[in-house]
Design an enzyme around this catalytic site. Structure first.
Site, PDB file in Angstrom:
ATOM      1  N   ARG A   1      -2.411 -91.946  20.437  1.00  0.00           N
ATOM      2  CA  ARG A   1      -1.066 -91.416  20.284  1.00  0.00           C
ATOM      3  C   ARG A   1      -0.096 -92.474  20.795  1.00  0.00           C
ATOM      4  O   ARG A   1      -0.494 -93.521  21.278  1.00  0.00           O
ATOM      5  CB  ARG A   1      -0.878 -90.092  21.047  1.00  0.00           C
ATOM      6  CG  ARG A   1      -1.714 -89.824  22.293  1.00  0.00           C
ATOM      7  CD  ARG A   1      -1.360 -90.613  23.496  1.00  0.00           C
ATOM      8  NE  ARG A   1       0.090 -90.603  23.725  1.00  0.00           N
ATOM      9  CZ  ARG A   1       0.681 -91.532  24.453  1.00  0.00           C
ATOM     10  NH1 ARG A   1       0.001 -92.524  24.983  1.00  0.00           N
ATOM     11  NH2 ARG A   1       1.988 -91.494  24.639  1.00  0.00           N
ATOM     12  N   GLY A   2       1.175 -92.214  20.544  1.00  0.00           N
ATOM     13  CA  GLY A   2       2.177 -93.240  20.843  1.00  0.00           C
ATOM     14  C   GLY A   2       2.549 -93.924  19.542  1.00  0.00           C
ATOM     15  O   GLY A   2       1.653 -94.357  18.794  1.00  0.00           O
ATOM     16  N   ALA A   3       3.822 -94.034  19.233  1.00  0.00           N
ATOM     17  CA  ALA A   3       4.240 -94.496  17.912  1.00  0.00           C
ATOM     18  C   ALA A   3       3.601 -95.813  17.472  1.00  0.00           C
ATOM     19  O   ALA A   3       3.008 -95.895  16.392  1.00  0.00           O
ATOM     20  CB  ALA A   3       5.772 -94.574  17.869  1.00  0.00           C
TER      21      ALA A   3
ATOM     22  N   ARG B   1       0.969 -87.280  11.216  1.00  0.00           N
ATOM     23  CA  ARG B   1       1.998 -86.841  12.166  1.00  0.00           C
ATOM     24  C   ARG B   1       3.359 -87.269  11.620  1.00  0.00           C
ATOM     25  O   ARG B   1       3.504 -88.402  11.160  1.00  0.00           O
ATOM     26  CB  ARG B   1       1.770 -87.417  13.572  1.00  0.00           C
ATOM     27  CG  ARG B   1       0.509 -86.911  14.248  1.00  0.00           C
ATOM     28  CD  ARG B   1       0.403 -87.381  15.696  1.00  0.00           C
ATOM     29  NE  ARG B   1       1.355 -86.697  16.566  1.00  0.00           N
ATOM     30  CZ  ARG B   1       1.595 -87.037  17.841  1.00  0.00           C
ATOM     31  NH1 ARG B   1       0.985 -88.102  18.355  1.00  0.00           N
ATOM     32  NH2 ARG B   1       2.453 -86.357  18.584  1.00  0.00           N
TER      33      ARG B   1
ATOM     34  N   GLN C   1       1.169 -86.066  29.047  1.00  0.00           N
ATOM     35  CA  GLN C   1       0.976 -87.516  28.891  1.00  0.00           C
ATOM     36  C   GLN C   1       1.454 -88.277  30.138  1.00  0.00           C
ATOM     37  O   GLN C   1       0.921 -89.333  30.481  1.00  0.00           O
ATOM     38  CB  GLN C   1       1.739 -88.053  27.676  1.00  0.00           C
ATOM     39  CG  GLN C   1       1.164 -87.658  26.325  1.00  0.00           C
ATOM     40  CD  GLN C   1       1.825 -86.413  25.757  1.00  0.00           C
ATOM     41  OE1 GLN C   1       2.126 -85.468  26.485  1.00  0.00           O
ATOM     42  NE2 GLN C   1       2.033 -86.378  24.453  1.00  0.00           N
TER      43      GLN C   1
ATOM     44  N   ASP D   1       9.927 -92.497  19.372  1.00  0.00           N
ATOM     45  CA  ASP D   1       9.048 -92.429  18.200  1.00  0.00           C
ATOM     46  C   ASP D   1       9.791 -92.740  16.922  1.00  0.00           C
ATOM     47  O   ASP D   1       9.174 -93.078  15.908  1.00  0.00           O
ATOM     48  CB  ASP D   1       8.411 -91.038  18.121  1.00  0.00           C
ATOM     49  CG  ASP D   1       7.550 -90.779  19.338  1.00  0.00           C
ATOM     50  OD1 ASP D   1       8.111 -90.460  20.405  1.00  0.00           O
ATOM     51  OD2 ASP D   1       6.321 -90.954  19.243  1.00  0.00           O
TER      52      ASP D   1
ATOM     53  N   ASN E   1      12.264 -88.632  20.763  1.00  0.00           N
ATOM     54  CA  ASN E   1      11.229 -88.908  21.747  1.00  0.00           C
ATOM     55  C   ASN E   1      10.614 -87.589  22.185  1.00  0.00           C
ATOM     56  O   ASN E   1      11.031 -86.507  21.764  1.00  0.00           O
ATOM     57  CB  ASN E   1      11.799 -89.695  22.937  1.00  0.00           C
ATOM     58  CG  ASN E   1      10.710 -90.351  23.763  1.00  0.00           C
ATOM     59  OD1 ASN E   1       9.825 -91.020  23.245  1.00  0.00           O
ATOM     60  ND2 ASN E   1      10.767 -90.149  25.066  1.00  0.00           N
ATOM     61  N   LYS E   2       9.601 -87.691  23.057  1.00  0.00           N
ATOM     62  CA  LYS E   2       8.891 -86.498  23.495  1.00  0.00           C
ATOM     63  C   LYS E   2       9.837 -85.401  23.965  1.00  0.00           C
ATOM     64  O   LYS E   2      10.838 -85.687  24.630  1.00  0.00           O
ATOM     65  CB  LYS E   2       7.943 -86.888  24.635  1.00  0.00           C
ATOM     66  CG  LYS E   2       7.033 -85.792  25.128  1.00  0.00           C
ATOM     67  CD  LYS E   2       6.227 -85.110  24.031  1.00  0.00           C
ATOM     68  CE  LYS E   2       5.449 -86.086  23.224  1.00  0.00           C
ATOM     69  NZ  LYS E   2       4.893 -85.525  21.966  1.00  0.00           N
TER      70      LYS E   2
HETATM   71  C1  LIG Z   1       5.936 -96.150  22.627  1.00  0.00           C
HETATM   72  S1  LIG Z   1       5.850 -94.683  21.725  1.00  0.00           S
HETATM   73  C2  LIG Z   1       5.616 -93.545  23.019  1.00  0.00           C
HETATM   74  C3  LIG Z   1       6.088 -92.182  22.645  1.00  0.00           C
HETATM   75  O1  LIG Z   1       5.077 -91.457  21.925  1.00  0.00           O
HETATM   76  C4  LIG Z   1       4.831 -90.246  22.613  1.00  0.00           C
HETATM   77  O2  LIG Z   1       4.538 -89.181  21.756  1.00  0.00           O
HETATM   78  P1  LIG Z   1       2.990 -88.726  21.541  1.00  0.00           P
HETATM   79  O3  LIG Z   1       2.303 -88.858  22.868  1.00  0.00           O
HETATM   80  O4  LIG Z   1       3.106 -87.296  21.037  1.00  0.00           O
HETATM   81  O5  LIG Z   1       2.444 -89.658  20.486  1.00  0.00           O
HETATM   82  C5  LIG Z   1       6.113 -89.995  23.386  1.00  0.00           C
HETATM   83  O6  LIG Z   1       7.149 -89.520  22.559  1.00  0.00           O
HETATM   84  C6  LIG Z   1       6.382 -91.390  23.869  1.00  0.00           C
HETATM   85  O7  LIG Z   1       7.663 -91.639  24.366  1.00  0.00           O
END
Ligand SMILES: CSC[C@H]1O[C@H](OP(=O)(O)O)[C@H](O)[C@@H]1O
Length: 370
Positions: A53-55, A90, A203, A244, A254-255
């Protein structure tokens, strides 16, 4: 980044030279386990289930998912099917679309016989570029921390709040929001990080705290609702988060919960920075609230919590009253007016059309994701 003295990226080729190895982030911080992906379907599952996960890492994994698909069948139909499968995993992180567009651009005009090699090469290039982009974000963000440190009594730490995980685990290496923090720590600047636990997937508590602890960066996990209180009491010097998808006008997805932190920061005069590589910018849109799709994830992520039981087993328990449902929007949008500055690989700029166009005239003029 290093874990127990060993350097890792978040994604790499297996010794067989074709399967793609990732860290299973659903098992961290209590188990460090890897998964070898052998098909586009397995790559798609890893993205959907947040094994990765993470963009930026979602984009990198999707790129290798296309390479895995081409290894199985390099036909036009197979390429389109892989792009569709991975593109549907996603909706919010634009890096996914950016990476798939890169792969389509690298492969569509090639003969099938040339596609496998080209796909693995393009996926590897995307990963190497991400490492360089994130390291550059760190270098451009470092002065923002250093200038606050210079105004504090010698030895007093700069208190930084971050939300979710935008560290090396969210990218191929270095991270975005955490990259300046790592460089500041390594430069000897005293820092302390308030880590939002970041419900419902935690996270922050599970991944950011794990990353910072592994790197020796002092940090304290807090509940998501504590940040405003800490800001009111002068205990936060700056906020740095990831994103994201950021629009060409500087609106930031963002989250979930980021918007509330930005409101609290604005109300308390605390600088609110967003760190991002340019593949996270969606040049085709300006209005984040209207145009950024917000992922709605399963209610079970809210109704249940997983963690390490006293017997050493990782278990999931229900934490919501039986019979109650749950809503689970995974992201929110912070309007550009609440963002102090964007920290990019090309420098720091205002969260605005003008700010982004000044740093990225080549990309802004295209108006497309790639
Ligand atoms: C550097 S992108 C990190 C970004 O992604 C996370 O979302 P997820 O864990 O659902 O993929 C979160 O928004 C982070 O800030």
């Amino acid at each position: 980044m290093k874990i127990n003295g060993q350097h890792y990226r978040t994604i790499w080729l297996a010794q067989d030279g074709w399967r793609v190895v990732v860290i299973d982030q659903t098992r961290l911080p209590f188990r460090f386990e890897t998964v070898a992906l052998g098909s586009a379907e397995q790559a798609a599952d890893a993205i959907r289930s947040m094994v990765v996960r993470g963009a930026p890492l979602i984009g990198a994994t999707a790129a290798y998912g296309v390479a895995l698909a081409m290894r199985a069948d390099a036909s036009d139909a197979a390429l389109e099917a892989a792009l569709a499968l991975l593109g549907a995993t996603r909706p919010t992180a634009v890096n996914l679309r950016w990476a798939l567009a890169r792969m389509r651009g690298a492969l569509a005009s090639l003969p099938a016989t040339a596609r496998v090699g080209a796909a693995y090469a393009e996926a590897a290039a995307i990963c190497d570029e991400d490492v360089a982009l994130c390291r550059a974000i760190g270098e451009h963000g470092l002065p923002l921390i250093a200038e606050i440190a210079a105004r504090k009594p010698v030895g007093e730490p700069v208190n930084i709040l971050t939300h979710c995980n935008a560290g090396w685990l969210a990218t191929v290496d270095w991270g975005t929001a955490l990259a300046p923090i790592y460089l500041a720590h390594d430069a000897g600047i005293p820092i302390h990080v308030w880590v939002d636990e970041t419900r419902p997937r935690n996270q922050g508590a599970a991944l950011t705290a794990y990353e910072l602890g592994s790197h020796g960066v002092p940090n304290t996990v807090i509940v998501d609702n504590a940040g405003g209180h800490l800001m009111q009491h002068g205990q936060v010097d700056l906020v740095i988060v990831g994103t994201d998808r950021t629009t060409a006008a500087g609106d930031v997805a963002n989250k979930i919960g980021t918007y509330l932190k930005a409101l609290a920061a604005h109300d308390n005069g605390v600088p609110f920075y967003v760190a991002l590589p340019s593949p996270t910018i969606d040049w085709s849109i300006s209005d984040g609230l209207a145009d950024i799709p917000i992922e709605e994830r399963a209610a079970r992520e809210v109704t249940h919590l997983s963690g390490l039981a006293d017997d050493g087993e990782v278990r999931s328990v229900r934490v919501v009253a039986p019979g109650s449902g749950a809503a689970n929007p995974a992201f929110d949008v912070t309007p550009a007016r609440l963002v102090t500055k964007l920290i990019t690989e090309r420098g720091v700029c205002a969260a605005s059309v003008e700010g982004l166009a000044q740093l990225f005239p080549d990309l802004a003029s295209r108006g497309t994701v790639v």
